[in-house]
Design an enzyme around this catalytic site. Structure first.
Site, short mmCIF file in Angstrom:
data_model
loop_
_atom_site.label_atom_id
_atom_site.label_comp_id
_atom_site.label_asym_id
_atom_site.label_seq_id
_atom_site.Cartn_x
_atom_site.Cartn_y
_atom_site.Cartn_z
N ASN A 131 1.99 -2.98 4.13
CA ASN A 131 1.00 -3.83 3.45
C ASN A 131 0.03 -4.36 4.51
OD1 ASN A 131 0.04 -5.06 0.98
ND2 ASN A 131 0.76 -7.01 1.78
N ASP A 149 0.83 -1.21 0.00
CA ASP A 149 0.00 0.00 0.00
C ASP A 149 0.85 1.25 0.00
OD1 ASP A 149 -1.65 -2.25 1.37
OD2 ASP A 149 -3.06 -0.80 0.52
O1 MRU Z 1 -7.49 -3.26 3.01
P1 MRU Z 1 -7.29 -3.64 1.58
O2 MRU Z 1 -8.05 -4.86 1.19
O3 MRU Z 1 -7.50 -2.48 0.65
O4 MRU Z 1 -5.74 -4.02 1.54
C1 MRU Z 1 -5.17 -4.49 0.37
C2 MRU Z 1 -3.75 -4.84 0.54
O5 MRU Z 1 -3.17 -4.75 1.60
C3 MRU Z 1 -3.01 -5.21 -0.71
O6 MRU Z 1 -2.01 -6.14 -0.44
C4 MRU Z 1 -2.35 -3.92 -1.24
O7 MRU Z 1 -3.32 -2.93 -1.39
C5 MRU Z 1 -1.66 -4.14 -2.51
S1 MRU Z 1 -2.88 -4.26 -3.80
C6 MRU Z 1 -2.15 -4.56 -5.26
#
Ligand code: MRU
Length: 360
Positions: A253, A243
């Site tokens: 992440n 993220d």
């Molecule tokens: O809370 P989320 O479902 O939005 O979190 C998603 C993640 O942590 C993913 O691993 C990250 O966004 C990378 S997406 C290519």
């Protein structure tokens, strides 16, 4: 990618350009639903309540939100209105830098005096197309890593992933999953260990769904299983998404990623992070101190959702009065990261390598 043999992106524009359509990820894998968004409030709600999720996808969705903002802003107070809408969008989810990155690009147009909604739509469409391309490039670079392991062992390559950094978290291909899709399509036998990823179970629900739809061998495991598998040589490599990755290579992440990185380090398992440019924050150096970690409602920990007799239901998991904490992300220090898989190539997780690859 395909659902039920039909090609989809995670977000697309309606024919009259008045709405964007999204796949509502809350009901996957049990029900496939789409939803139409037509104003900034719809977009904020869809991001905050995770109808759409995943760093690249929330960035692109917010970019469309800024198109709606341009339609809703008054000509007399355009700049002020756009800044207000931008702030609302940015506040929906604080951790993934992709969101602010996309909104800020739209705001740069405002600063240049742009007032035509069509220009904001064009930029949203461009960011969407670029996101697809980045993921595809990440797939090609990551494919080489999988290929090398396959050539060395001549047996099924076992990959562990956490959360969903798949095409449903992006527009297409995914980041962490792109190398898996390309390897599978190239005929390399792979098998994916899918962490369930409590509390929202993006692994068990969404990554498993994606891999299943694409015919990739996979096994869903509880979040605590990865270390055991690594001790028994059942994991050849880990690939996760991010993220926000700092200028120094710290990787933020989904919560639990850090523990997988520790286990990988302890067992000499390579730990790769698929990171598009839109997830790299060159303004941040210390991921643990500087990245804001989203804290979500305790409800998501205390209750669990599933399908029962064809109906999606939520049940209480904990004693009714027990408090719960719901930190949505954690930070894996750069020293635990073998390398970043970016659209520009494979890059060591350190400041020199990242700035060499991303300074221009
Ligand atoms: O809370 P989320 O479902 O939005 O979190 C998603 C993640 O942590 C993913 O691993 C990250 O966004 C990378 S997406 C290519």
């Amino acid at each position: 990618m395909k659902i039920n043999q039909q090609d989809y992106h995670t977000i697309w524009l309606s024919e009259d350009n008045k709405n964007v359509i999204i796949i509502d990820q809350r009901s996957l894998p049990h029900e496939f639903k789409t939803e139409s968004l037509s104003n900034v409030a719809d977009v904020c709600d869809a991001i905050q309540e995770m109808h759409v999720r995943g760093a690249p996808l929330i960035g692109v969705t917010a970019a469309y939100g800024m198109y709606f903002a341009a339609l809703q802003s008054s000509p007399d107070t355009f700049e002020r209105d756009m800044k207000n809408y931008a702030q609302q969008l940015k506040e929906t989810r604080p951790t993934a830098v992709n969101l602010a990155w996309a909104v800020d690009q739209q705001l740069a147009q405002v600063a240049e005096g742009q007032v035509n909604p069509a220009a904001f739509l064009d930029l949203a469409q461009k960011l969407k197309a670029e996101s697809i391309d980045r993921c595809h490039q990440i797939g090609k670079h990551g494919l080489q890593l999988i290929q090398d392991i396959y050539e060395a062992k001549s047996e099924v390559v076992n990959i562990l992933t956490h959360c969903n950094a798949g095409w449903l978290a992006c527009i297409d291909y995914g980041t962490a999953t792109a190398p898996m899709y390309l390897a599978h399509d190239a005929g390399i036998p792979i098998h994916v260990w899918v962490d369930e990823t409590r509390p929202r179970n993006q692994g068990a629900r969404i990554t498993a769904f994606e891999l299943q739809e694409h015919g990739i061998a996979h096994t869903v495991i509880t979040d605590n299983t990865g270390g055991h598998l690594m001790q028994h040589a059942q994991v050849d490599l880990v690939i996760v998404g991010t993220d926000r990755t700092t200028a120094t290579g710290d990787v933020c992440n989904k919560i639990g990623t850090y523990l997988k990185a520790l286990a990988a380090h302890d067992n000499d398992v390579p730990f790769y992070v698929a990171a598009p440019t839109s997830s790299i924050d060159l303004n941040v150096k210390d991921g643990i101190k500087e990245i804001p970690i989203e804290v979500r409602a305790d409800h998501e920990v205390r209750y669990i959702q599933g399908s029962h007799e064809g109906q999606i239901k939520e049940v209480l998991l904990t004693p009714a009065a027990s408090p719960a904490a719901n930190y949505a992300f954690d930070v894996t220090p750069a020293r635990l990261v073998t390398a970043l898989i970016t659209e520009r190539g494979i890059c060591e997780a350190n400041e020199a390598a990242i700035s060499a690859l991303f300074s221009v």
